[in-house]
Design an enzyme around this catalytic site. Structure first.
Site, PDB file in Angstrom:
ATOM      1  N   LYS A 194       0.605  -0.837   0.345  1.00  0.00           N
ATOM      2  CA  LYS A 194      -0.020  -0.157  -0.055  1.00  0.00           C
ATOM      3  C   LYS A 194       1.022   1.191   0.318  1.00  0.00           C
ATOM      4  O   LYS A 194       1.581   1.510   0.979  1.00  0.00           O
ATOM      5  CB  LYS A 194      -0.606  -0.704   1.577  1.00  0.00           C
ATOM      6  CG  LYS A 194      -2.113   1.112   1.246  1.00  0.00           C
ATOM      7  CD  LYS A 194      -2.796   1.068   2.557  1.00  0.00           C
ATOM      8  CE  LYS A 194      -3.303   2.078   2.711  1.00  0.00           C
ATOM      9  NZ  LYS A 194      -4.879   2.217   3.695  1.00  0.00           N
ATOM     10  N   LYS A 247      -2.556  -1.552  -3.972  1.00  0.00           N
ATOM     11  CA  LYS A 247      -2.905  -0.209  -3.681  1.00  0.00           C
ATOM     12  C   LYS A 247      -2.017   1.082  -3.874  1.00  0.00           C
ATOM     13  O   LYS A 247      -1.324   1.025  -3.381  1.00  0.00           O
ATOM     14  CB  LYS A 247      -3.601  -0.667  -2.668  1.00  0.00           C
ATOM     15  CG  LYS A 247      -5.094   0.863  -2.305  1.00  0.00           C
ATOM     16  CD  LYS A 247      -5.008   0.646  -0.742  1.00  0.00           C
ATOM     17  CE  LYS A 247      -6.120   2.479  -0.625  1.00  0.00           C
ATOM     18  NZ  LYS A 247      -6.638   1.777   0.696  1.00  0.00           N
TER      19      LYS A 247
HETATM   20  C1  PBG Z   1      -7.641   3.428   5.434  1.00  0.00           C
HETATM   21  C2  PBG Z   1      -7.625   2.706   3.808  1.00  0.00           C
HETATM   22  C3  PBG Z   1      -7.842   3.899   2.937  1.00  0.00           C
HETATM   23  C4  PBG Z   1      -8.190   3.360   1.535  1.00  0.00           C
HETATM   24  C5  PBG Z   1      -8.228   2.252   1.982  1.00  0.00           C
HETATM   25  N1  PBG Z   1      -8.322   2.039   3.225  1.00  0.00           N
HETATM   26  C6  PBG Z   1      -7.567   5.646   3.607  1.00  0.00           C
HETATM   27  C7  PBG Z   1      -5.994   5.455   3.365  1.00  0.00           C
HETATM   28  O1  PBG Z   1      -4.950   4.984   3.889  1.00  0.00           O
HETATM   29  O2  PBG Z   1      -5.432   7.039   3.600  1.00  0.00           O
HETATM   30  C8  PBG Z   1      -8.712   4.527   0.810  1.00  0.00           C
HETATM   31  C9  PBG Z   1      -9.589   3.521   0.002  1.00  0.00           C
HETATM   32  C10 PBG Z   1      -9.505   4.545  -1.382  1.00  0.00           C
HETATM   33  O3  PBG Z   1      -8.986   5.615  -1.585  1.00  0.00           O
HETATM   34  O4  PBG Z   1     -10.765   4.367  -1.670  1.00  0.00           O
HETATM   35  N2  PBG Z   1      -6.156   2.317   5.897  1.00  0.00           N
HETATM   36 ZN    ZN Z   2      -5.719   3.870   8.208  1.00  0.00          ZN
END
Ligand code: PBG
Ligand code: ZN
Length: 323
Positions: A194, A247
Site C-alpha cells: 500500500k 494499492k
Molecule cells: C484505511 C484505508 C484507506 C483506503 C482504504 N483503507 C485510506 C488511507 O489509507 O488513507 C483507501 C481506499 C480508497 O481510496 O478508495 N487505511
Molecule cells: Zn488507516
C-alpha cells in the site's frame, strides 16, 4: 510477400474474441461499501459520484440488489465510528461495521462473502492508522489493537479481514489471535503493498479518516520503490496472508505484474477512490466514454496479473452489462 500479418487475428469481432488473451469474470470483483449509523440513510458521497453512505437497513437493500447481479463479495468500511486516542474502540462488539457484518450474515448467510477493512484511522482522534507516541506511529503497540479489531469482525461473522494499516507484523499478529480464538477459517487479504498515495483523497473525505496532522509516509510505502514492495508482500505471505493486494492499481500496474511473478497466492488490486472519481467526473463532463474507459482499466488490471479487482465501478459494470 508478407508472411507475418498479425492483423489476420483482428479481422472481425469473432476472431478477436477467439484470440483475446485477457478475460474478465463477474467473480473477480469486490465492491466496497461505506456504512454509517442510523436508519433509512442513503447519502451520496459528493467526491465519489454513484457511491453512498448507507445505514445498515439501506445497506441490506442495496446488497440484495447487487446479489441479483452477481455482486457477492463486499468490503465494508465503518464511518462515524467512536474515536479514541489509541483507536481501541475499533475492537468493540458494537461498532457500526460489526453490526453491519452481523446483519448481512443474518440476512444472506453464505450467499454473501463479507470482508472488512481493518485499520484504526477512522477510530483514532488524530486519524493515523496506529497508536501515536511522541508524533510517531508506534508499531508494536498498534498490533494488539489491530488484532482485536480483526477479532471483533471475525466474531461478528466476517468471512475475511483486510488489514490496511501497513504496520510491520500485523498479518502475523492477526493470524495468531484469530487462530487462538478458533477463527482459523477466517481468511486474511492483506493490503500488502500500500503506497502513500494522493489517490486516496476522495476516500478520506468519505470515511472521515484523514490524518489531523502529518502524513502516512512513515508507514505506507514510498511510490518510488518496487523491490521494497516485493519485500513487504513476501513478508505478509510468510506471516500467513491468504491474498496479497496492491494499492492503488492504475499507476502501479508494474507492481501488480511483478508481484504476480513472485507469489503463488492470489493477487488483488484496489482501484481506489481517486482513480474512480477521475473517471466518473471526466465522464460526467462528457470528456470520456465511461464504459470504454472503465473496461479498458479493468482489462489492464487483469492483464497486469490481478486475479481480483476491488473497485467502486463494480455495480456499474454488472448493472449496465458492460462485460
Ligand atoms: C484505511 C484505508 C484507506 C483506503 C482504504 N483503507 C485510506 C488511507 O489509507 O488513507 C483507501 C481506499 C480508497 O481510496 O478508495 N487505511
Ligand atoms: Zn488507516
Amino acid at each position: 510477400m508478407l508472411i507475418h500479418r498479425p492483423r489476420r487475428l483482428r479481422k472481425n469481432a469473432i476472431i478477436r474474441e477467439l484470440t483475446a488473451e485477457t478475460r474478465l469474470s463477474t467473480d473477480m470483483f469486490i465492491y466496497p461499501y461505506f456504512v454509517v449509523d442510523g436508519k433509512d440513510i442513503t447519502h451520496p458521497i459528493a467526491p465519489m459520484p454513484g457511491i453512498n453512505h448507507f445505514s445498515v437497513d439501506k445497506l441490506i437493500k442495496d446488497v440484495e440488489k447487487g446479489l441479483k447481479l452477481g455482486v457477492n463479495k463486499v468490503l465494508l468500511f465503518g464511518v462515524g465510528e467512536e474515536k479514541t486516542e489509541d483507536g481501541s474502540s475499533s475492537g468493540n462488539e458494537g461498532t457500526i461495521v460489526a453490526r453491519a457484518v452481523r446483519e448481512l450474515k443474518k440476512q444472506f448467510g453464505d450467499n454473501l462473502f463479507v470482508i472488512t477493512d481493518v485499520c484504526v484511522c477512522a477510530y483514532t482522534t488524530h486519524g493515523h492508522c496506529g497508536v501515536l507516541h511522541d508524533d510517531y506511529i508506534d508499531n508494536d503497540s498498534s498490533l494488539d489493537i489491530l488484532a482485536r479489531m480483526a477479532l471483533a469482525h471475525a466474531r461478528a461473522g466476517a468471512d475475511m479481514v483486510a488489514p490496511s494499516d501497513m504496520m510491520d507484523g500485523r498479518v502475523g499478529a492477526i493470524r495468531t489471535l484469530l487462530d487462538k480464538e478458533e477463527f482459523e477459517n477466517t481468511s486474511i487479504m492483506s493490503y500488502a503493498i500500500k503506497f502513500a498515495s494522493a489517490y486516496y483523497g476522495p476516500f478520506r473525505t468519505a470515511a472521515d479518516s484523514a490524518p489531523q496532522h502529518g502524513d502516512r509516509k512513515s508507514y505506507q510505502m514510498d511510490y518510488r520503490n518496487k523491490r521494497e514492495a516485493m519485500r513487504e508482500a513476501l513478508l505478509d505471505e510468510e506471516e500467513g496472508a491468504d491474498i496479497l493486494m496492491v494499492k492503488p492499481a492504475l499507476a502501479y500496474l508494474d507492481v501488480i505484474s511483478n508481484l504476480r511473478q513472485q507469489t503463488k497466492l492470489p493477487v488483488a488490486c484496489y482501484n481506489v477512490s481517486g482513480e474512480y472519481s477521475m473517471v466518473k467526473i471526466a465522464a460526467q463532463h462528457g470528456l470520456i466514454d465511461e464504459q470504454k474507459i472503465v473496461m479498458e482499466n479493468m482489462h489492464a488490471f487483469a492483464r497486469a496479473g490481478a486475479d481480483i479487482i476491488i473497485t467502486y465501478h463494480t455495480r456499474d459494470i454488472l448493472e449496465q452489462g458492460w462485460m
